[in-house]
Enzyme design. Sequence first.
Site, PDB file in Angstrom:
ATOM      1  N   LYS A 170       1.042  -1.605   0.199  1.00  9.84           N
ATOM      2  CA  LYS A 170       0.212   0.038   0.126  1.00  9.84           C
ATOM      3  C   LYS A 170       1.199   1.057   0.104  1.00  9.84           C
ATOM      4  CE  LYS A 170      -1.824   3.511   2.235  1.00  9.84           C
ATOM      5  NZ  LYS A 170      -1.063   4.699   1.533  1.00  9.84           N
ATOM      6  N   GLY A 201      -4.373   3.206  -2.137  1.00 15.95           N
ATOM      7  CA  GLY A 201      -5.642   4.189  -1.041  1.00 15.95           C
ATOM      8  C   GLY A 201      -5.138   5.235  -0.130  1.00 15.95           C
ATOM      9  N   GLY A 203      -4.694   6.204   3.620  1.00 24.33           N
ATOM     10  CA  GLY A 203      -3.925   4.867   4.747  1.00 24.33           C
ATOM     11  C   GLY A 203      -4.392   4.975   5.916  1.00 24.33           C
ATOM     12  N   PRO A 204      -5.908   5.154   6.280  1.00 25.94           N
ATOM     13  CA  PRO A 204      -6.130   5.301   7.416  1.00 25.94           C
ATOM     14  C   PRO A 204      -7.340   4.529   6.550  1.00 25.94           C
ATOM     15  CG  PRO A 204      -6.315   7.638   7.380  1.00 25.94           C
ATOM     16  CD  PRO A 204      -5.408   7.247   6.542  1.00 25.94           C
ATOM     17  N   GLY A 207      -4.558   1.358   4.233  1.00 24.16           N
ATOM     18  CA  GLY A 207      -3.494   0.956   5.168  1.00 24.16           C
ATOM     19  C   GLY A 207      -3.992   0.653   6.199  1.00 24.16           C
ATOM     20  N   GLU A 245      10.182   1.513  10.522  1.00 28.88           N
ATOM     21  CA  GLU A 245      11.336   2.708  10.170  1.00 28.88           C
ATOM     22  C   GLU A 245      10.383   4.428  10.164  1.00 28.88           C
ATOM     23  OE1 GLU A 245      14.284   2.572   9.382  1.00 28.88           O
ATOM     24  OE2 GLU A 245      14.481   0.146   8.452  1.00 28.88           O
ATOM     25  N   CYS A 279      14.007  11.401   6.072  1.00 31.88           N
ATOM     26  CA  CYS A 279      13.763  10.680   7.547  1.00 31.88           C
ATOM     27  C   CYS A 279      15.660  11.055   8.448  1.00 31.88           C
ATOM     28  CB  CYS A 279      13.817   9.831   7.414  1.00 31.88           C
ATOM     29  SG  CYS A 279      13.639   8.529   6.325  1.00 31.88           S
ATOM     30  N   GLU A 369      10.148  16.492  14.229  1.00 27.83           N
ATOM     31  CA  GLU A 369      11.006  16.700  12.867  1.00 27.83           C
ATOM     32  C   GLU A 369      10.106  17.749  11.496  1.00 27.83           C
ATOM     33  OE1 GLU A 369       9.495  12.774  10.537  1.00 27.83           O
ATOM     34  OE2 GLU A 369      11.409  12.193  10.099  1.00 27.83           O
TER      35      GLU A 369
END
Length: 462
Positions: A170, A201, A203-204, A207, A245, A279, A369
């Site tokens: 995903k 699609g 995430g919520p 995912g 990660e 990141c 971040e």
Amino acid sequence: MKAQDGMYIDGAWRPAAGADTIEVVNPVDEQVIGRVPAGTPEDVDTAVRAARAAFPGWAATPPAERAAKLTALRDVLVARKDEIAETVTAELGSPLPFSQTVHAGVPIAVAGSYAELAATYPFEEKVGNSTVYQEPVGVVGAITPWNYPLHQIVAKVAPALAAGCTVVLKPAEDTPLTAQLFAEAVAEAGVPAGVFNLVTGLGPVAGQALAEHPDVDLVSFTGSTAVGKRIGATAGAAVKRVALELGGKSANVILPSADLAKAVNVGVANVMSNSGQTCSAWTRMLVHTARYDEAVELAAAAAAKYGDRIGPVVSAKQQARVRSYIEKGVAEGARLVAGGPESPRDQGYFVSPTVFADVTPDVTIAQEEIFGPVLSIIRYEDEEDAVRIANGTVYGLAGAVWGDDEAEAVAFARRLDTGQVDINGGRFNPLAPFGGYKQSGVGRELGSHGLSEYLQTKSLQF
Ligand code: NAD
């Protein structure tokens, strides 16, 4: 490339279960460049079933044959590298030369490394009166972000396939076209049906359905710490393997003996690269008080040279988020020496390369971040102070140390609570394990360490 209007499941492009779509926007001119299906839990379930059905056959395929498919996949990526670079540039906004060398080049190197590792890895060893087998974990649910769209896919799918696992991917909603191109490459490489499946699609929705699916054996996630924590909790409750990660706030520590100009220039380039959406970027520069003012001047000059050549950030949402951090930096008393919250262009999601001086270690911009082209320069008094500041965040993904004496730099690096450190500008190594200490994650990607994430151990005694 032209967007596919289906999902790649069980070796074919199939219509999605629902009719909703996701718009893909070019961050340079804000134009819609394509639409992909917004997958539902039903699509995820179909894909997981296909991956489950394909698992026994792929797991039993000799490693040399799996290696041959990965070599073929690498060759397709090489043949289509210009198309990959153009697609990443279109949906992520990164300048084309960077897309060519990094967004297309690194995944080719990583796919090649796993083709070699699949052929040479010791999947079986003798330990006294036992034979120990490394067996594939099973069906992998891979969830990836947008910042290195193809690299993050390949860093999961290549080792999973090398190990004998099957995969449902995903990808991020901002960069699904690169993921579709990857699925086309997998098909072209002749990887058997069901071994790799793609569900685009939100995430919520898609995912979360993938992370919660009872027939997924391992969830490998790259993205924000907030979502990573949820995925870790879901996996923990189901006693299932998970690799995370997550974010970073890495320190670039310039020891008093370092070549200051080199350390600062490379450090600024590291933060501005990919518009700060890395990141592992060294977003905190730590400089000894004796050389602080000189470093600030060098960094401001280096950042100013970039102008808007770094490209935009990925989306309007990300642009707003980065700008609000810059405003917060100013409000919390840091001194702006390059850039600022205003966009350098009227159109597109651009953010000026920004440098803050007089940043104290505990303010928001030194702790959270930002994921944009924003550097904080922090002063330290002595080595103990530098170690304390460098280790003083919840993260521990990467970092850098610069010093005239390599042994001194290495000794300092060993005191950092972080997964990777570049010494005096050390080069990226696609075989070196990548992953975080503390809240930067769980597990490692790349090389043999990345492969072992997808293996489980069985021992037979004689
Ligand atoms: P995100 O964590 O929201 O998204 C990453 C992936 O997870 C995407 O594929 C997304 O669709 C999916 N996802 C989102 N919610 C989910 C859920 N509830 N269940 C399952 N999957 C879900 O990250 P983002 O919105 O892309 O970026 C937000 C921030 O995350 C960035 O500003 C940055 O700080 C961080 N980030 C870190 C990395 C990294 O490599 N460590 C990469 C991208 C973003």
